[in-house]
Design an enzyme around this catalytic site. Structure first.
Site, mmCIF file in Angstrom:
data_model
loop_
_atom_site.group_PDB
_atom_site.id
_atom_site.type_symbol
_atom_site.label_atom_id
_atom_site.label_comp_id
_atom_site.label_asym_id
_atom_site.label_seq_id
_atom_site.Cartn_x
_atom_site.Cartn_y
_atom_site.Cartn_z
ATOM 1 N N ARG A 223 4.358 34.118 72.806
ATOM 2 C CA ARG A 223 3.854 34.323 71.418
ATOM 3 C C ARG A 223 2.589 35.051 71.422
ATOM 4 N NH1 ARG A 223 6.982 31.512 66.771
ATOM 5 N NH2 ARG A 223 8.948 31.342 67.947
ATOM 6 N N GLU A 225 -0.154 35.233 69.968
ATOM 7 C CA GLU A 225 -0.980 34.702 68.879
ATOM 8 C C GLU A 225 -2.319 35.476 69.265
ATOM 9 O OE1 GLU A 225 0.284 32.825 66.712
ATOM 10 O OE2 GLU A 225 2.114 32.091 67.087
ATOM 11 N N ARG A 231 -3.597 24.399 67.684
ATOM 12 C CA ARG A 231 -2.292 24.258 67.893
ATOM 13 C C ARG A 231 -1.273 25.130 68.221
ATOM 14 N NH1 ARG A 231 0.010 24.239 61.744
ATOM 15 N NH2 ARG A 231 -1.082 22.373 61.718
ATOM 16 N N HIS A 232 -2.022 26.533 68.842
ATOM 17 C CA HIS A 232 -0.990 27.509 69.043
ATOM 18 C C HIS A 232 -1.322 27.835 70.605
ATOM 19 C CE1 HIS A 232 -1.325 28.427 64.792
ATOM 20 N NE2 HIS A 232 0.164 28.802 65.152
ATOM 21 N N GLU A 369 3.451 20.903 61.839
ATOM 22 C CA GLU A 369 5.128 21.175 61.663
ATOM 23 C C GLU A 369 5.370 21.166 63.408
ATOM 24 O OE1 GLU A 369 5.193 25.547 61.155
ATOM 25 O OE2 GLU A 369 6.663 25.514 62.659
ATOM 26 N N SER A 372 11.046 24.155 63.081
ATOM 27 C CA SER A 372 11.698 25.100 61.966
ATOM 28 C C SER A 372 13.191 25.358 62.157
ATOM 29 C CB SER A 372 11.119 26.426 62.213
ATOM 30 O OG SER A 372 10.064 26.641 61.692
ATOM 31 N N ARG A 420 3.861 20.574 70.932
ATOM 32 C CA ARG A 420 3.261 20.282 69.573
ATOM 33 C C ARG A 420 3.633 18.872 69.541
ATOM 34 N NH1 ARG A 420 3.264 24.195 65.123
ATOM 35 N NH2 ARG A 420 1.782 25.807 65.701
#
Ligand code: AMO
Length: 446
Positions: A223, A225, A231-232, A369, A372, A420
């Site tokens: 990703r 980001e 958290r990423h 989270e 998903s 996570r």
């Protein structure tokens, strides 16, 4: 090696590098490992040998044999220690064993002393320094325990799903399109063509539903980001599954609940030494409460100030919902369902009863989270139409759309972020502690 020698695999007899103290009590054994720590007590010395999963206390004393300590017996040297396994006294009366050294054979000697102290209970340095020296700091038993537990999580995921009829797959990481939409996709020059690093195995795991019905994958995803958050990561391990012939998206949530229960039990039993060392607070899972996005948002609006984004949650809202689930239901987990259609990717099935929302969910664990998931569109026309509505060109997704065009059962699945989950299980404030060699906007080494 002679050209005529053959490998037979016969050495692989299931033995491990662990010292089986109980069955070896009173016997002279040899064990290989790294010299983790030496404590010289003048007339005798403790040598702690670090093996794959244990720290073994070995005692050197001229009383035990004619062997005399050599100069190359230093910390981080690789050694083969031979000695007698004996029961030793502990202050609290618990059973402990040690090895009375008869001989030390040094197998390799380090060229330098480690730049950080790794033989204490914890590596006491700043996160960045710790990460700079990860190949070394991970030798510390507490640090390596983190990733042993992480192995346990993956193993639990794999074992549970394999027992439930899932087939393990590996999908390509160099892709023709980003699967999750948005701009956080890495572009790659592929022989002059622009291609993308996989944001998730989404398009491929769906393609395999009509083939195997139930599939799962544990693998890296990427990703782009641009933010430096706690958290990423830019590369993380995604644990995905996808299953066909579902009656409802709640089937996916049921399967995830089963997976998590299995993982936690496995950690308690087979990863007990690491759980004990890190004092891991393993969550009890009986049933996981569920709340609709709309209702969860209202709770947040009532209790928190300055909420402006009504379409998604801010981290503070997730943290609040985590606490709310704990107080209300005694649960560390909370499923939030029916996210807004605008906020979910193109493959998500809208709720036929209210097309503003989707048949989707996130799972929060202790207020963050970790998953998903949801039901996917399986109808060809419905999928093409949704793509067009979102400004996408269905022609670019021709190979993905073969799934729908040539018939797909109702299906759905999820993606669970390994780092996570590990982070919150172990109570870390930063996801980098739960990534072996993290990749973020500032780091691609070690
Ligand atoms: P999503 O994009 O929400 O869904 O990702 C699923 C889970 O992956 C983890 N995660 C991350 N972990 C670390 N760093 C990141 N940058 C990061 N981004 C996401 C989170 C998140 O819940 N295809 C869908 C899943 C599905 O529907 O099957 C997807 O990838 O734990």
């Amino acid at each position: 090696m002679e050209a005529t020698e053959y490998m037979t695999g016969e050495l692989c007899d299931g033995t491990t590098p662990y010292c089986k103290f109980k069955e070896n009590e009173g016997k002279v054994i040899s064990i290989k490992g790294a010299i983790h720590n030496i404590r010289d007590m003048s007339d005798f010395a403790f040598i702690i040998l670090r093996t794959a999963r244990e720290l073994i206390q070995c005692v050197y004393s001229p009383e035990f044999s004619d062997y005399r300590m050599a100069e190359n017996v230093v910390e981080q040297a690789s050694a083969k220690i031979t000695g007698k396994v004996v029961k030793s006294q502990t202050r609290d009366g618990s059973e402990r064993f040690e090895i009375q050294i008869h001989n030390i054979e040094i197998l390799s000697v380090p060229a330098a002393i480690p730049p950080v102290v790794i033989s204490k209970k914890k590596v006491n340095c700043d996160l960045n320094v710790d990460l700079d020296y990860r190949p070394v700091t991970m030798r510390n038993p507490a640090e390596r325990a983190v990733f042993k537990i992480q192995e346990g999580i993956q193993r639990g995921f794999r074992e549970y799903l394999s027992k439930n009829g899932f087939t393990e797959i590996h999908t390509p990481k160099i892709n023709f399109a980003g699967a999750e939409g948005g701009t956080n996709v890495f572009k790659l020059d592929y022989f002059g063509k622009t291609v993308f690093l996989a944001q998730s195995p989404q398009l491929y795991k769906q393609a395999l539903v009509p083939v195997y019905e139930r599939v799962f994958e544990i693998g890296p995803v990427f990703r782009a980001e641009h933010h430096d958050t706690s958290r990423h990561l830019n590369e993380y391990i995604s644990m995905d599954f996808e299953m066909g012939f579902i009656d409802s998206f709640t089937d996916i949530m049921e399967m995830e609940t089963g997976v998590l229960k299995y993982i936690m039990e496995l950690l308690k039993t087979e990863y007990a030494p690491e759980v004990e060392l890190l004092k891991v607070d393993i969550p009890a899972i009986d049933k996981i409460p569920c709340i609709r996005f709309k209702d969860a948002k209202q709770l947040c609006v009532k209790k928190l100030k300055n909420i402006t984004d009504m379409k998604d949650f801010e981290p503070e809202e997730e943290a609040f919902l985590g606490k709310w689930a704990k107080q209300q239901y005694g649960s560390d987990f909370l499923f939030v369902t029916h996210y807004l259609s605008k906020k979910r990717p193109f493959y998500t099935m809208d709720d036929p009863e209210d097309p503003e929302v989707t048949l989707s969910f996130d799972l929060l664990f202790r207020g963050i989270e970790i998953t998903s998931g949801g039901q996917r569109i399986h109808d060809y026309n419905m999928q093409v139409e949704k793509m067009k509505r979102l400004g996408m060109n269905p022609e670019e997704f021709e190979t993905y759309l073969m799934l729908h065009k040539y018939g797909a059962p109702p299906h759905g699945g999820l993606g669970l972020g390994l780092e996570r989950l590990t982070m919150h299980l172990l109570g870390f404030k930063n996801v980098r502690y739960a990534a072996m060699f993290p990749r973020d906007i500032n780091r691609v080494t070690p």
